[in-house]
Design a protein around this motif. Structure first.
Motif, PDB file in Angstrom:
ATOM      1  N   PRO A  47       0.747  -1.868  -0.249  1.00 42.20           N
ATOM      2  CA  PRO A  47       0.206   0.177  -0.293  1.00 42.20           C
ATOM      3  C   PRO A  47       0.753   1.348   0.003  1.00 42.20           C
ATOM      4  N   THR A  48      -0.043   2.383  -0.397  1.00 38.91           N
ATOM      5  CA  THR A  48       0.807   3.632  -0.383  1.00 38.91           C
ATOM      6  C   THR A  48      -0.086   4.020   0.741  1.00 38.91           C
ATOM      7  N   VAL A  49       0.984   5.079   2.194  1.00 40.56           N
ATOM      8  CA  VAL A  49       0.853   5.253   2.960  1.00 40.56           C
ATOM      9  C   VAL A  49       0.921   6.766   3.577  1.00 40.56           C
TER      10      VAL A  49
ATOM     11  N   SER B 109      -3.790   8.305   5.630  1.00 40.73           N
ATOM     12  CA  SER B 109      -4.247   8.153   4.304  1.00 40.73           C
ATOM     13  C   SER B 109      -3.753   6.238   3.676  1.00 40.73           C
TER      14      SER B 109
ATOM     15  N   THR C 250      -3.408   4.043   0.349  1.00 42.53           N
ATOM     16  CA  THR C 250      -4.302   3.838  -0.793  1.00 42.53           C
ATOM     17  C   THR C 250      -3.770   2.138  -0.924  1.00 42.53           C
TER      18      THR C 250
ATOM     19  N   ASP D 170      -3.305  -1.453  -3.312  1.00 44.36           N
ATOM     20  CA  ASP D 170      -2.323  -1.582  -4.680  1.00 44.36           C
ATOM     21  C   ASP D 170      -2.833  -1.883  -5.557  1.00 44.36           C
TER      22      ASP D 170
ATOM     23  N   ASN E 222     -13.661   7.625   1.859  1.00 43.62           N
ATOM     24  CA  ASN E 222     -13.292   5.907   0.817  1.00 43.62           C
ATOM     25  C   ASN E 222     -13.441   6.035  -0.796  1.00 43.62           C
ATOM     26  N   THR E 223     -12.262   5.974  -1.665  1.00 34.70           N
ATOM     27  CA  THR E 223     -12.842   6.317  -3.058  1.00 34.70           C
ATOM     28  C   THR E 223     -13.459   4.909  -3.611  1.00 34.70           C
TER      29      THR E 223
ATOM     30  N   SER F 101      -8.476  -1.076  -5.019  1.00 29.66           N
ATOM     31  CA  SER F 101      -7.651  -0.414  -5.210  1.00 29.66           C
ATOM     32  C   SER F 101      -7.942   0.919  -4.791  1.00 29.66           C
ATOM     33  N   SER F 102      -9.035   1.420  -3.485  1.00 35.29           N
ATOM     34  CA  SER F 102      -9.221   2.313  -2.558  1.00 35.29           C
ATOM     35  C   SER F 102      -7.941   3.144  -2.015  1.00 35.29           C
ATOM     36  N   THR F 103      -8.631   4.358  -1.862  1.00 32.51           N
ATOM     37  CA  THR F 103      -7.590   5.198  -0.992  1.00 32.51           C
ATOM     38  C   THR F 103      -8.452   5.398   0.204  1.00 32.51           C
TER      39      THR F 103
ATOM     40  N   LYS G  75      -8.935   7.692   4.009  1.00 34.78           N
ATOM     41  CA  LYS G  75      -8.822   8.608   4.644  1.00 34.78           C
ATOM     42  C   LYS G  75      -9.529   7.805   5.868  1.00 34.78           C
TER      43      LYS G  75
END
Lengths: 181, 84
Positions: free
Chosen positions: A82-84, A100, A102, A104, A134-135, A169-171, A173
């Motif tokens: 993940p991107t955090v 945050s 995201t 992958d 939440n995307t 693939s959600s982000t 916050k």
């Protein structure tokens, strides 16, 4: 308690004219104002501002900590990368965090659990928080802590939210708060 | 005018969690100008008994290795559940 200051603020009080360095409460100074200082007040570890003159007793009235910084969330049992990002502010015992995360795109049915909080969580783990965005579109998300001091995302009926159910693939916050151990 | 950047683990705390302990680490990033500190920022993380200590700095790894005895690792592993 030690109050560090660099001279001058007690200039009208002859008892402190020659201090210029360190004041201690042993002298019981009647400080009515510190004015505007160009340096910081510093306390030794375990010391701070004591509010015990008000009702109550003990260390529960000692304001002895403030800190702000960053932290790096990690995901329990997640197969992807993940991107955090994360930030925290600690005021007394309370820790306020935001982050945050995201995912992958990796499909993973494990429960969505966030680890590596900036401070260890005190027991019982009664803190909570909220998802601000939440995307992935899932709306039924509760934010709480499990018995291991990790953030657990669940449904309102206490079922697991998983990395898949939140969105591969959600982000998200998130902000949350808890007591530090 | 010389700017320097250093990082140091300025707080390494062992927090007892009952059957195991965790190691709480604060890393300070210090910016100095001609040797005079002009900024200090903090990053925190908690090292748990299941952590890969090879990823930690030597000072943290040494303390964690002393704290994470086999019984603590086993108790922590047994407690890792997905449900409340």
């Amino acid at each position: 308690m030690t109050i560090k200051q660099i001279g001058g603020i007690f200039g009208r009080n002859p008892a402190f004219n020659e201090v210029g360095g360190t004041l201690t409460t042993a002298a019981q100074p009647n400080i009515t104002s510190l004015g505007t200082q160009s340096s910081d007040l510093a306390f030794a570890s375990g010391n701070g501002i004591d509010f015990s003159a008000t009702s109550g007793a003990g260390t529960s009235e000692l304001f002895d900590d403030y800190e702000e910084g960053t932290w790096t969330p990690t995901l329990n049992a997640y197969d992807g990368t993940p991107t955090v990002s994360g930030y925290y502010v600690k005021i007394g015992q309370m820790v306020y965090i935001e982050c945050s995360i995201t995912l992958d795109g990796t499909s993973d049915a494990s429960g969505y659990i966030i680890k590596s909080l900036p401070f260890s969580v005190a027991s019982p783990e009664l803190g909570g928080g909220a998802i601000n965005n939440n995307t992935g579109g899932e709306a039924d998300i509760m934010v709480g802590y499990d018995v291991n001091g990790r953030i657990r995302l669940s449904t309102s009926s206490n079922g697991n939210q998983t990395y898949n159910s939140i969105g591969v693939s959600s982000t998200i916050k998130l902000n949350a708060q808890y007591r530090a151990a | 005018m010389a700017l320097t950047k250093t990082t140091v683990n300025d707080k390494i705390e062992v927090i007892n969690q009952g059957d195991w302990s965790v190691v709480q680490v604060r890393t300070a990033t210090i910016i100095a100008e001609d040797g005079v500190e002009i900024s200090r920022n903090f990053h925190r993380h908690v090292v748990t008994p299941d952590a890969d200590l090879t990823a930690e700095d030597a000072d943290v790894a040494d303390i964690a290795a002393a704290v994470f005895i086999d019984a603590a690792k086993a108790a922590y592993a047994a407690a890792q559940i997905d449900h409340v």
